[in-house]
Design an enzyme around this catalytic site. Sequence first.
Site, PDB file in Angstrom:
ATOM      1  N   GLU B 228       0.862  -1.195   0.000  1.00  0.00           N
ATOM      2  CA  GLU B 228       0.000   0.000   0.000  1.00  0.00           C
ATOM      3  C   GLU B 228       0.892   1.237   0.000  1.00  0.00           C
ATOM      4  OE1 GLU B 228      -2.296  -0.262   3.633  1.00  0.00           O
ATOM      5  OE2 GLU B 228      -2.313  -2.438   3.388  1.00  0.00           O
ATOM      6  N   LYS B 230       2.340   4.538   1.568  1.00  0.00           N
ATOM      7  CA  LYS B 230       2.520   4.979   2.948  1.00  0.00           C
ATOM      8  C   LYS B 230       2.060   6.429   3.033  1.00  0.00           C
ATOM      9  CE  LYS B 230       5.558   5.372   6.849  1.00  0.00           C
ATOM     10  NZ  LYS B 230       4.729   6.494   7.292  1.00  0.00           N
ATOM     11  N   ARG B 235      -2.064   8.373  12.041  1.00  0.00           N
ATOM     12  CA  ARG B 235      -2.567   7.010  12.228  1.00  0.00           C
ATOM     13  C   ARG B 235      -3.745   7.066  13.177  1.00  0.00           C
ATOM     14  NH1 ARG B 235       0.337   1.944  12.645  1.00  0.00           N
ATOM     15  NH2 ARG B 235      -1.256   0.322  12.413  1.00  0.00           N
ATOM     16  N   ARG B 250      -2.928   7.684  17.232  1.00  0.00           N
ATOM     17  CA  ARG B 250      -1.888   6.752  17.687  1.00  0.00           C
ATOM     18  C   ARG B 250      -1.343   7.136  19.046  1.00  0.00           C
ATOM     19  NH1 ARG B 250       3.873   5.646  16.193  1.00  0.00           N
ATOM     20  NH2 ARG B 250       3.890   5.197  18.399  1.00  0.00           N
ATOM     21  N   GLU B 277      -5.645   5.940   8.263  1.00  0.00           N
ATOM     22  CA  GLU B 277      -4.871   7.183   8.315  1.00  0.00           C
ATOM     23  C   GLU B 277      -5.803   8.372   8.070  1.00  0.00           C
ATOM     24  OE1 GLU B 277      -1.452   6.360   8.365  1.00  0.00           O
ATOM     25  OE2 GLU B 277      -0.466   8.298   8.100  1.00  0.00           O
ATOM     26  N   LYS B 401       7.975  -0.560   6.487  1.00  0.00           N
ATOM     27  CA  LYS B 401       7.754   0.684   5.752  1.00  0.00           C
ATOM     28  C   LYS B 401       8.969   0.936   4.864  1.00  0.00           C
ATOM     29  CE  LYS B 401       8.670   3.219  10.057  1.00  0.00           C
ATOM     30  NZ  LYS B 401       8.102   4.168  11.009  1.00  0.00           N
TER      31      LYS B 401
END
Lengths: 335, 535
Positions: B228, B230, B235, B250, B277, B401
């Site tokens: 996906e 980033k 988050r 987050r 996100e 990531k």
Amino acid sequence: MLLTLTDHGLFCAAGDFFIDPWRPVGRAVITHAHADHARVGSSAYLCAAPGAGVLRLRAGAAAPIETQPYGSRTTINGVTVSFHPAGHILGSAQVRVAHGGEVWVVSGDYKTDPDPTCASFEPVTCDTFITEATFGLPIYRWPPQAEVFKTIDDWWRANQRAGRASVLFAYALGKAQRVLAGIDASIGPLFVHGAVDRLNDAYRAAGVSLPDCVYVGDAPEDVDWSQALIVAPPSAQGTPWLRRFGDQSAAFASGWMRVRGRRRRRAVDRGFVLSDHVDWPGLLSAIAASGAQRVLVTHGYTATVVRYLREKGLDAYELATPYADEPGEEDDTIA
Amino acid sequence: MKRFTDLYQALDNTNRTNEKIAAMRAYFDDAPPADAAWAVYFLSGRRPKRLLSALLLRRWAAEVAGIPEWLQEESYHAVGDSAEAAALLLPPANAASERPLHEWVTEGIVPLRELDEAGQRAAVVEAWGRLDDAQRYLFNKLITGGFRVGVSQRLLTRALAESAALPDTLIAHRLMGAWEPTPEFYEMLTHPERQAEEVAGRPYPFFLAYPLEAAPETLGDVAEWQVEWKWDGIRAQLIRRDGEIFLWSRGEELVTERYPEVVEAAAALPDCVLDGELLAWDFDADRPQPFAALQQRIGRKNLTRKTLAGTPVILLAYDLLEWAGEDWRARPLVERRAQLETALAAAAGSWLRLSAVVEAATWADLASLRETSRERGVEGFMIKRRTSPYRVGRKRGDWWKWKIDPFSVDAVLIYAQRGSGRRAGLYTDYTFALWTGEPGDPARELVPFAKAYSGLTDAEIREVDRFVRTHTTERFGPVRSVTPQLVMEIAFEAIQASNRHKSGVAVRFPRILRLRDDKSIEEADTLDHLKSLID
């Protein structure tokens, strides 16, 4: 001015000698044997009698060293010079210089706390007092030594129980001996790094009583390091030399350990607040006891101390040296 | 307070993980729940709302010690921590307090908020008189809200889990979200039966990815991975349970009220928990707005029509953690993804969208697609193993990531300030400058463009510290200007035009990549070069 600063260091023109010159000179009067005060290569050295042995190690076998007992006076080209205990390390002295009715005292490095490995600081009255300012901030106030040594003893015992060697980093000249004299030697065997060992010999030769300790290189093959306290110079930190001790806890003894960030930066498990330099209250009391009208401040938090003294009505100045105007990281090891 | 102070010192006196866990475990085994709840509260990084300023604390300590204001400031800069500086400045202690932690907090600390400055001063000075040196330091840390002792959430969780003989993951879940440090909470936290986590709004712990440092080919067959984009947003976890909606960031902050458009869209969802996100969205270009736009929404509760229209926020969902009241975290990603698509089919629209899966046949194809990241306004790729469960915290192996390389320029050090924490007393906080003109332009000057603190090794920091001390040209308070001589390569993530900065640009997350001892200041980059990077 009885003493002036030249590119070689603090100079007495009337007596034609330097005090703690940072380059080779004809005659060097030495406050104490730490590297930043006693440099090699001068043609003649004069120091306080108890410091001859340690100065010899620094200046070399061939260096012409003359000594003088604490308190006794000599004359150099008509200038009266005497040494008075500074309480910093073995043989450390304040140098009193008197000429033409003017008296200066160069303290070198000093501390006002007692230390069994050297003569205690004695205030000397003077017109001009040159003081250090390594710990010249009010946050630096030393805890009672007995407490600090008890904390070291407790740490050592706890390591023994956990089956871990105790490695204590302390500057090889002065701090290491003070630590050895202050801890409870009955807890376990004591070992020292080679750099500490040869200075221990010099201390013992000067009549200082230190507990028995073994040079690490002479340790028997089957030694149980987990019960031992090993005293090593800070330069040994992070070197392969430490591997032989196996599982270990590392600690550092220094005045800088008073600040948590400094302690953490050292990357040791424990920091013990133990300094051979004067703390803030000691600094102020020593200046007051000197009775000096004028105070010159060198090495450390010079600008801060000068400003504070001026606000208190004293005639104070910074004495510029090649060192930075506040202590940097390199000073850690000798504090 | 004594037991907690001992715990603090035990934690501070070791770098060994096992000893830290053992010290906390011993504390939790022994402490009454009323104290233990507060210990969990502080050790997990929670803090009471700001009670008083750190500066006041230092001032009061200096006044008690008879130390002038300027000297207090000098001392503070050598210590790098207000709470500690205040404790070190105070005259020696001659008492120690046996009063329990929860009493200190509820009776000695929390009520400070209700007092005026004179009342606060009197209460704090009175407290200092009852505490020993170590307790004073801790008290100061607690009231200034800066409590840190090198204990991660993971270590705390392990210690609590060991003490309560419960799984780590259960404790981690129970520690999430909002709770009050009461004895009842502590009982619930350590209760052997599953109940505490069933509170309607309690979020799951986030699963965090590691940066991919090796080549992606080392991950094996590309078909085993879901890729996906980033996203460069916040988050968030969206909880839809029993008719209620909760949106958690987050940082475990409940942000439901701040993003009404997302919450409105979520009303159409069946019961589920989504991971995704939050992004400020550019609907015309159909791509994210820069992070700086989203920043205008963070922390803002009163939203005007203008803000909502200019910086609309959407949630891009990429995972599903719970479905119809059932915890799906142990199921493989492929299954969760399929269910996520089903869930969103009911509610999908402008404000709640699916984060697309990037299809590519080879790693090489992905690598070239990754080059388009900047124009898409994303930071690179997320690479997730299709068979992976949704784990707790940062775990290596299943989620990676794969970020694009940062921008970088060569800049000149011009100002330095002392750091804090383990950098106390060292010059570690730097300001860097770039040239206003090309080499040879006699009128060109250095203009500051960014501050950076991190990136150098300890040895390099000492080297630069020495440089600063010996090349100071001027001092203004704690800041020194230095002879322009050192060049460093500065990396940053994004760049934007800004009229608040003298340089005319603002860069995001600047940090030092390396010292460029090989470069003279003449070779440092220009502002024009920096501006040419603005997209």
